[in-house]
Design an enzyme around this catalytic site. Structure first.
Site, mmCIF file in Angstrom:
data_model
loop_
_atom_site.group_PDB
_atom_site.id
_atom_site.type_symbol
_atom_site.label_atom_id
_atom_site.label_comp_id
_atom_site.label_asym_id
_atom_site.label_seq_id
_atom_site.Cartn_x
_atom_site.Cartn_y
_atom_site.Cartn_z
ATOM 1 N N ARG A 199 40.877 16.414 17.314
ATOM 2 C CA ARG A 199 39.743 16.279 16.392
ATOM 3 C C ARG A 199 38.788 15.166 16.840
ATOM 4 O O ARG A 199 37.571 15.272 16.684
ATOM 5 C CB ARG A 199 40.312 16.002 14.988
ATOM 6 C CG ARG A 199 39.282 15.909 13.886
ATOM 7 C CD ARG A 199 40.016 15.864 12.544
ATOM 8 N NE ARG A 199 39.229 15.269 11.485
ATOM 9 C CZ ARG A 199 38.486 15.956 10.624
ATOM 10 N NH1 ARG A 199 38.428 17.268 10.706
ATOM 11 N NH2 ARG A 199 37.810 15.345 9.686
ATOM 12 N N ILE A 227 31.727 16.885 9.380
ATOM 13 C CA ILE A 227 32.929 17.635 9.757
ATOM 14 C C ILE A 227 33.833 17.539 8.525
ATOM 15 O O ILE A 227 33.993 16.464 7.940
ATOM 16 C CB ILE A 227 33.566 17.035 11.024
ATOM 17 C CG1 ILE A 227 34.813 17.778 11.485
ATOM 18 C CG2 ILE A 227 33.917 15.568 10.853
ATOM 19 C CD1 ILE A 227 35.357 17.272 12.861
ATOM 20 N N SER A 228 34.396 18.661 8.092
ATOM 21 C CA SER A 228 35.172 18.677 6.849
ATOM 22 C C SER A 228 36.439 17.835 6.967
ATOM 23 O O SER A 228 36.962 17.621 8.058
ATOM 24 C CB SER A 228 35.583 20.104 6.490
ATOM 25 O OG SER A 228 34.466 20.939 6.403
ATOM 26 N N GLN A 229 36.932 17.421 5.804
ATOM 27 C CA GLN A 229 38.231 16.747 5.711
ATOM 28 C C GLN A 229 39.308 17.663 6.340
ATOM 29 O O GLN A 229 39.271 18.875 6.140
ATOM 30 C CB GLN A 229 38.486 16.566 4.213
ATOM 31 C CG GLN A 229 39.746 15.925 3.805
ATOM 32 C CD GLN A 229 39.931 16.055 2.286
ATOM 33 O OE1 GLN A 229 39.169 16.754 1.605
ATOM 34 N NE2 GLN A 229 40.938 15.396 1.773
ATOM 35 N N PHE A 264 30.557 20.589 -0.023
ATOM 36 C CA PHE A 264 30.010 20.879 1.311
ATOM 37 C C PHE A 264 28.514 20.600 1.331
ATOM 38 O O PHE A 264 27.876 20.535 0.280
ATOM 39 C CB PHE A 264 30.239 22.355 1.658
ATOM 40 C CG PHE A 264 31.627 22.675 2.144
ATOM 41 C CD1 PHE A 264 31.910 22.755 3.502
ATOM 42 C CD2 PHE A 264 32.658 22.891 1.243
ATOM 43 C CE1 PHE A 264 33.191 23.037 3.952
ATOM 44 C CE2 PHE A 264 33.948 23.178 1.686
ATOM 45 C CZ PHE A 264 34.217 23.254 3.038
#
Ligand code: SAH
Length: 243
Positions: A60, A86-88, A228
């Protein structure tokens, strides 16, 4: 009106062998990544072994700007430039698990962003198309994906609210930006038995929805509250809707 998008430009690279992303030499984050999967993902109820393995594999940190790499495995979304995130990790895992992939699918991702979610999908499906409206993000994601040898991913610049008809239908569609309502073209491009996962809602309140095309018709399920950035485009929000 949404801004004029760059011309529909497909950024492709050679399809290399479908090997998993390579770790950087002496990956200094391997331990942090294993802990992330254990503490943030398995512990919260994600049990699909293939999803867990993909999250243990994909570096990541490689998808983040240099100064944020040490935060890559924290339990939080992170900025990736151009006001996007960038999402959790847990949300990436949850949405991926909901797709229910077994390895033979063609998948569409709307909202490439950093390319991290696409890299995770590349280990779980046969081929991945990912579409991003911001050319600079798509170009950066493409570079990282190529460096990691994600040879079954294709990055496209365009308005993903219209889907990507050229390669439809898709067994899985994942949208990583919040839509005002499910975009009809994405439902149209969903294969029989296919699953669409997307956040629906406005800045202050969104819910993760799962749509399935079953023999009896389309089914919709609400899974969890989420947060989001907006999905902007012809079948999404207008460019200035969220201020
Ligand atoms: N999945 C990404 C995170 C995405 S953030 C990752 O793993 O890093 C949401 C992304 O959706 C942003 O990059 C934003 O530019 C993009 N986006 C918003 N509207 C879009 C649209 N209509 N088509 C394609 N991408 C869109």
């Amino acid at each position: 009106m949404p801004p004029r998008l760059p011309t529909w430009r497909a950024l492709k690279w050679l399809r290399s062998s479908p090997e998993p992303p390579k770790h950087e030499a002496g990956d200094p984050f391997a331990v942090a990544r294993a802990r992330m999967v254990e503490e943030q993902i398995s512990a919260r109820g994600i049990h699909d072994e293939r999803v867990l393995a993909a999250l243990r594999t994909v570096p990541r940190h490689a998808f983040l700007p240099e100064h944020l790499r040490q935060d890559a495995y924290l339990d939080t979304p992170l900025p990736i430039g151009s006001h996007q995130t960038i999402s959790q990790p847990y949300i990436v895992a949850l949405m991926t698990e909901l797709l229910g992939l077994d390895g033979d699918e063609r998948v569409l991702e709307v909202g490439t962003g950093s390319g991290y979610q696409a890299a995770v999908l590349s280990l779980l499906a046969r081929e991945v198309f990912t579409i991003e409206r911001r050319a600079e993000l798509a170009a950066r994601a493409l570079q990282v994906l190529a460096r990691l040898h994600c040879g079954n991913v294709e990055v496209v610049v365009g308005d993903g609210t219209c889907g990507l008809a050229a390669h439809a239908p898709y067994h899985g569609i994942i949208v990583t930006a919040a839509a005002p309502h499910v975009p009809q073209p994405l439902l149209d491009q969903l294969a029989p038995g296919g699953t669409l996962v997307l956040p629906v809602g406005e800045a202050s309140s969104q819910v993760l929805e799962v749509w399935r095309r079953t023999p009896a018709g389309l089914e919709r399920e609400e899974v969890a509250p989420v947060a989001f950035v907006p999905l902007i485009g012809e079948h999404g929000w207008s460019d200035d809707a969220w201020g």
